[in-house]
Design an enzyme around this catalytic site. Structure first.
Site, mmCIF file in Angstrom:
data_model
loop_
_atom_site.group_PDB
_atom_site.id
_atom_site.type_symbol
_atom_site.label_atom_id
_atom_site.label_comp_id
_atom_site.label_asym_id
_atom_site.label_seq_id
_atom_site.Cartn_x
_atom_site.Cartn_y
_atom_site.Cartn_z
ATOM 1 N N LEU A 55 -53.393 58.892 -2.056
ATOM 2 C CA LEU A 55 -52.073 58.281 -1.960
ATOM 3 C C LEU A 55 -51.354 58.958 -0.801
ATOM 4 O O LEU A 55 -51.268 60.189 -0.748
ATOM 5 C CB LEU A 55 -51.303 58.499 -3.269
ATOM 6 C CG LEU A 55 -50.049 57.683 -3.543
ATOM 7 C CD1 LEU A 55 -50.333 56.187 -3.484
ATOM 8 C CD2 LEU A 55 -49.459 58.040 -4.894
ATOM 9 N N ASP A 56 -50.870 58.168 0.163
ATOM 10 C CA ASP A 56 -50.231 58.723 1.351
ATOM 11 C C ASP A 56 -49.085 59.669 0.994
ATOM 12 O O ASP A 56 -48.408 59.465 -0.021
ATOM 13 C CB ASP A 56 -49.675 57.609 2.236
ATOM 14 C CG ASP A 56 -50.758 56.917 3.040
ATOM 15 O OD1 ASP A 56 -51.897 57.408 3.026
ATOM 16 O OD2 ASP A 56 -50.457 55.893 3.676
ATOM 17 N N PRO A 57 -48.830 60.699 1.824
ATOM 18 C CA PRO A 57 -47.707 61.597 1.552
ATOM 19 C C PRO A 57 -46.367 60.873 1.418
ATOM 20 O O PRO A 57 -45.525 61.277 0.605
ATOM 21 C CB PRO A 57 -47.708 62.532 2.775
ATOM 22 C CG PRO A 57 -49.130 62.562 3.212
ATOM 23 C CD PRO A 57 -49.645 61.169 2.968
ATOM 24 N N MET A 58 -46.142 59.787 2.184
ATOM 25 C CA MET A 58 -44.866 59.069 2.103
ATOM 26 C C MET A 58 -44.730 58.249 0.820
ATOM 27 O O MET A 58 -43.660 57.756 0.514
ATOM 28 C CB MET A 58 -44.684 58.153 3.311
ATOM 29 C CG MET A 58 -45.700 57.006 3.448
ATOM 30 S SD MET A 58 -45.369 55.485 2.514
ATOM 31 C CE MET A 58 -43.872 54.942 3.267
ATOM 32 N N ALA A 59 -45.812 58.112 0.059
ATOM 33 C CA ALA A 59 -45.800 57.304 -1.165
ATOM 34 C C ALA A 59 -45.706 58.202 -2.392
ATOM 35 O O ALA A 59 -46.128 59.362 -2.382
ATOM 36 C CB ALA A 59 -47.061 56.448 -1.241
#
Length: 321
Positions: A55-59
């Site tokens: 899961l992307d850091p921004m998510a």
């Protein structure tokens, strides 16, 4: 005259327990999946851990963290469908497809709600999607985002993904909130940009939250802060059993003699030869999971077996300063 340097205290090997199970972690924004997994592993004092899908850091949202024997089934999570809550900003574009890029207004007319719904439906089904440069996909051992930050563009081959559904949850002209159910390998940032092009106004992904991975949901997920507030016993009690990852497989129960043979890797004839399509099943004895097998023409063939060792203590290579 320089003072003599004090000797460092001896490094202490960290002893971690064998812990088996699945943690449904509600990952915060700003933290990578790997760092979130390592934090959870430390809090549970676990010898072995992994996670089921980056899961992307921004998510934010659901990150299944698997421990011990559950790591044998993490690949099922990687292949599973995902559900996301995505917020799109319309009338603008981003150089990265999200808030980290340079935002540029398009000055284009925004669609009305019916126009937005029509644009969304054009992106349901099987699509070809080119991975974005600002992604963790690797080229020659380096993630693409490292090339992007250096101004280098790498040719990426388009991949087929499946968008099962897109539901418009709210729409205010410049902002649209969507629920997206999609296959593995889908980049929701790219989907947001493609929707913006179809709508004729441009769009970028302003927020992303993962709600589900296959049958796993946020309903019983915990945050790292909640986990840290618990004693060790409470943290480990937060784990779901490892067969929570296998609920989509049919259950097969064995008697004691058959269970012993299965655990030794032997093939078992369970029924007369059939023409049924081979299927993966989860295998039990006395309500204890033994592993996953392939049932083919009436024969049970082991694929992944659960270790019978329990409550052992394992030393890892982690070193405390």
């Amino acid at each position: 005259m320089c003072e003599a340097r004090q000797p460092r205290p001896p490094r202490q090997a960290v002893v971690r327990d064998r812990v088996d199970g699945v943690l449904l972690l509600d990952k915060p924004k700003g933290l990578s999946s790997n760092h979130a997994m390592l934090a959870a592993r430390r809090l549970l004092g676990a010898a072995k851990a992994g996670h089921g899908g980056t899961l992307d850091p921004m998510a934010s949202g659901l990150l299944p963290v698997v421990f011990g024997e559950a790591t044998k089934f993490a690949h099922d999570l990687l292949d599973a469908d995902k559900t996301y809550l995505a917020t799109l900003r319309l009338g603008e574009t981003s150089t990265t497809g999200d808030a980290e890029g340079v935002i540029t207004p398009t000055h284009a007319s925004l669609p009305d709600e019916s126009g937005m719904r029509a644009a969304l439906q054009r992106h349901v089904g099987r699509l070809l999607q080119r991975p974005p440069m600002h992604s963790a996909l690797k080229h020659q051992g380096r993630p693409l985002y490292e090339y992007a930050r250096s101004g280098v563009e790498i040719e990426r081959e388009a991949r087929e993904v499946l968008i099962r559904s897109i539901d418009l949850l709210s729409f205010s002209g410049a902002t649209a909130m969507l629920r997206v159910v999609c296959s593995k390998g889908t980049y929701v940032r790219t989907l947001a940009e493609d929707i913006g092009r179809t709508a004729g106004c441009g769009a970028w992904l302003s927020d992303l939250r993962r709600e589900a991975v296959d049958t796993l949901t946020l309903e019983r997920a915990v945050t790292l802060d909640q986990l840290e507030a618990l004693p060790l016993a409470g943290r480990r009690a937060s784990l779901a059993p490892l067969d929570r990852l296998l609920q989509q497989l049919r259950r097969v129960e064995l008697d004691t003699a058959s269970a012993l043979r299965f655990s030794q890797g032997q093939r078992l004839r369970l029924m007369p030869r059939t023409d049924a399509v081979p299927e993966r099943v989860r295998v039990y004895h006395a309500d204890r999971l033994l592993g996953v097998a392939l049932l083919d023409a009436g024969v049970l063939i082991s694929q992944r077996l659960i270790s019978s060792v329990s409550n052992t203590v394992e030393k890892t290579q982690d070193i405390l300063p």
